[in-house]
Design a protein around this motif. Structure first.
Motif, PDB file in Angstrom:
ATOM      1  N   GLU A  13       9.418  -5.334  -4.312  1.00  0.00           N
ATOM      2  CA  GLU A  13       9.074  -5.280  -2.912  1.00  0.00           C
ATOM      3  C   GLU A  13       7.765  -5.992  -2.758  1.00  0.00           C
ATOM      4  O   GLU A  13       6.848  -5.911  -3.285  1.00  0.00           O
ATOM      5  CB  GLU A  13       8.870  -3.963  -2.320  1.00  0.00           C
ATOM      6  CG  GLU A  13      10.198  -3.042  -2.278  1.00  0.00           C
ATOM      7  CD  GLU A  13       9.941  -1.949  -1.540  1.00  0.00           C
ATOM      8  OE1 GLU A  13       8.615  -1.649  -0.868  1.00  0.00           O
ATOM      9  OE2 GLU A  13      11.033  -1.121  -1.458  1.00  0.00           O
ATOM     10  N   LYS A  15       5.584  -7.618  -0.689  1.00  0.00           N
ATOM     11  CA  LYS A  15       4.831  -7.128   0.680  1.00  0.00           C
ATOM     12  C   LYS A  15       3.612  -8.231   1.101  1.00  0.00           C
ATOM     13  O   LYS A  15       2.825  -7.695   2.155  1.00  0.00           O
ATOM     14  CB  LYS A  15       4.503  -5.702   0.804  1.00  0.00           C
ATOM     15  CG  LYS A  15       5.847  -4.846   0.578  1.00  0.00           C
ATOM     16  CD  LYS A  15       5.293  -3.470   0.735  1.00  0.00           C
ATOM     17  CE  LYS A  15       6.600  -2.653   0.581  1.00  0.00           C
ATOM     18  NZ  LYS A  15       6.533  -1.098   0.819  1.00  0.00           N
ATOM     19  N   GLY A  38      14.075  -6.438  -3.820  1.00  0.00           N
ATOM     20  CA  GLY A  38      14.560  -5.205  -3.000  1.00  0.00           C
ATOM     21  C   GLY A  38      14.873  -5.233  -1.453  1.00  0.00           C
ATOM     22  O   GLY A  38      14.422  -4.275  -0.786  1.00  0.00           O
ATOM     23  N   LEU A  39      15.226  -6.365  -0.771  1.00  0.00           N
ATOM     24  CA  LEU A  39      15.205  -6.426   0.660  1.00  0.00           C
ATOM     25  C   LEU A  39      16.691  -6.690   0.789  1.00  0.00           C
ATOM     26  O   LEU A  39      17.411  -7.473   0.409  1.00  0.00           O
ATOM     27  CB  LEU A  39      14.481  -7.748   0.968  1.00  0.00           C
ATOM     28  CG  LEU A  39      14.305  -8.022   2.454  1.00  0.00           C
ATOM     29  CD1 LEU A  39      13.332  -6.782   3.136  1.00  0.00           C
ATOM     30  CD2 LEU A  39      13.379  -9.204   2.708  1.00  0.00           C
ATOM     31  N   ARG A  49      15.365  -4.489   5.719  1.00  0.00           N
ATOM     32  CA  ARG A  49      14.402  -3.230   5.083  1.00  0.00           C
ATOM     33  C   ARG A  49      14.228  -3.534   3.770  1.00  0.00           C
ATOM     34  O   ARG A  49      15.176  -3.890   2.931  1.00  0.00           O
ATOM     35  CB  ARG A  49      15.186  -2.127   5.422  1.00  0.00           C
ATOM     36  CG  ARG A  49      15.108  -1.605   6.938  1.00  0.00           C
ATOM     37  CD  ARG A  49      15.844  -0.300   6.949  1.00  0.00           C
ATOM     38  NE  ARG A  49      15.914   0.161   8.499  1.00  0.00           N
ATOM     39  CZ  ARG A  49      15.194   0.492   9.338  1.00  0.00           C
ATOM     40  NH1 ARG A  49      13.848   0.604   8.826  1.00  0.00           N
ATOM     41  NH2 ARG A  49      15.157   0.764  10.461  1.00  0.00           N
ATOM     42  N   TRP A  50      13.224  -3.018   3.235  1.00  0.00           N
ATOM     43  CA  TRP A  50      12.729  -2.865   1.604  1.00  0.00           C
ATOM     44  C   TRP A  50      13.759  -1.632   1.326  1.00  0.00           C
ATOM     45  O   TRP A  50      13.900  -0.730   2.156  1.00  0.00           O
ATOM     46  CB  TRP A  50      11.684  -2.498   1.293  1.00  0.00           C
ATOM     47  CG  TRP A  50      10.891  -3.985   1.653  1.00  0.00           C
ATOM     48  CD1 TRP A  50       9.685  -3.932   2.551  1.00  0.00           C
ATOM     49  CD2 TRP A  50      10.683  -5.242   0.871  1.00  0.00           C
ATOM     50  NE1 TRP A  50       9.193  -5.443   2.631  1.00  0.00           N
ATOM     51  CE2 TRP A  50       9.802  -5.957   1.563  1.00  0.00           C
ATOM     52  CE3 TRP A  50      11.657  -5.418  -0.187  1.00  0.00           C
ATOM     53  CZ2 TRP A  50       9.675  -7.415   0.921  1.00  0.00           C
ATOM     54  CZ3 TRP A  50      11.259  -6.739  -0.390  1.00  0.00           C
ATOM     55  CH2 TRP A  50      10.444  -7.530  -0.017  1.00  0.00           C
ATOM     56  N   THR A  52      13.536   0.548  -1.146  1.00  0.00           N
ATOM     57  CA  THR A  52      12.981   1.804  -1.699  1.00  0.00           C
ATOM     58  C   THR A  52      12.182   2.443  -0.345  1.00  0.00           C
ATOM     59  O   THR A  52      12.480   3.707  -0.164  1.00  0.00           O
ATOM     60  CB  THR A  52      11.927   1.516  -2.823  1.00  0.00           C
ATOM     61  OG1 THR A  52      12.857   1.032  -3.895  1.00  0.00           O
ATOM     62  CG2 THR A  52      11.312   2.871  -3.215  1.00  0.00           C
ATOM     63  N   THR A  53      11.437   1.693   0.175  1.00  0.00           N
ATOM     64  CA  THR A  53      10.277   2.320   1.089  1.00  0.00           C
ATOM     65  C   THR A  53      11.044   2.134   2.602  1.00  0.00           C
ATOM     66  O   THR A  53      10.332   2.972   3.439  1.00  0.00           O
ATOM     67  CB  THR A  53       9.099   1.559   1.036  1.00  0.00           C
ATOM     68  OG1 THR A  53       9.275   0.112   1.683  1.00  0.00           O
ATOM     69  CG2 THR A  53       8.513   1.546  -0.178  1.00  0.00           C
TER      70      THR A  53
END
Length: 119
Positions: A13, A15, A38-39, A49-50, A52-53
């Motif tokens: 991710e 960020k 991971g998007l 959205r990511w 995982t989070t």
């Protein structure tokens, strides 16, 4: 992604601008092409959205979004995102085969082979 989960991790991710730039430099040194991150907009075509989070990413925010200029971000059957040696993100079909980058405990690890994403 299953490979990352096997290592008890997840797709990376990105960020921050600093992390995105660092990763782009690492990809440029390896000179191996594109890497899954991971998007995704799989759940809602207009919301990235990511994985995982589940944090959202606004494609119009230049501080937190690094999409390649001029690309169409919705209205097509492409829901997974990859990055390249320029640090530019591109939305692609999840069936495409690219390298991937896993993140575990804030450490990153690249793949040893190209794979399709499996969400």
């Amino acid at each position: 992604m299953n490979w990352c989960r096997l290592m008890d991790g997840q797709l990376v991710e990105l960020k921050s601008q600093a992390f995105n730039t660092l990763l782009a430099r690492m990809i440029a040194v390896k000179n191996t092409g594109k890497y899954w991150i991971g998007l995704t907009n799989m759940e809602n075509e207009r919301v990235f959205r990511w994985m995982t989070t589940k944090e959202t990413v606004n494609p119009m925010d230049p501080r937190m979004s690094f999409f390649k200029p001029g690309q169409q971000l919705s209205g097509q059957p492409k829901h997974c995102v990859h990055t390249d040696e320029k640090g530019e993100w591109t939305v692609e079909s999840c069936k495409a085969q690219f390298w991937f980058i896993c993140q575990k405990n804030n450490r990153i690890k690249g793949s040893s082979k190209k794979v399709r994403t499996r969400l």
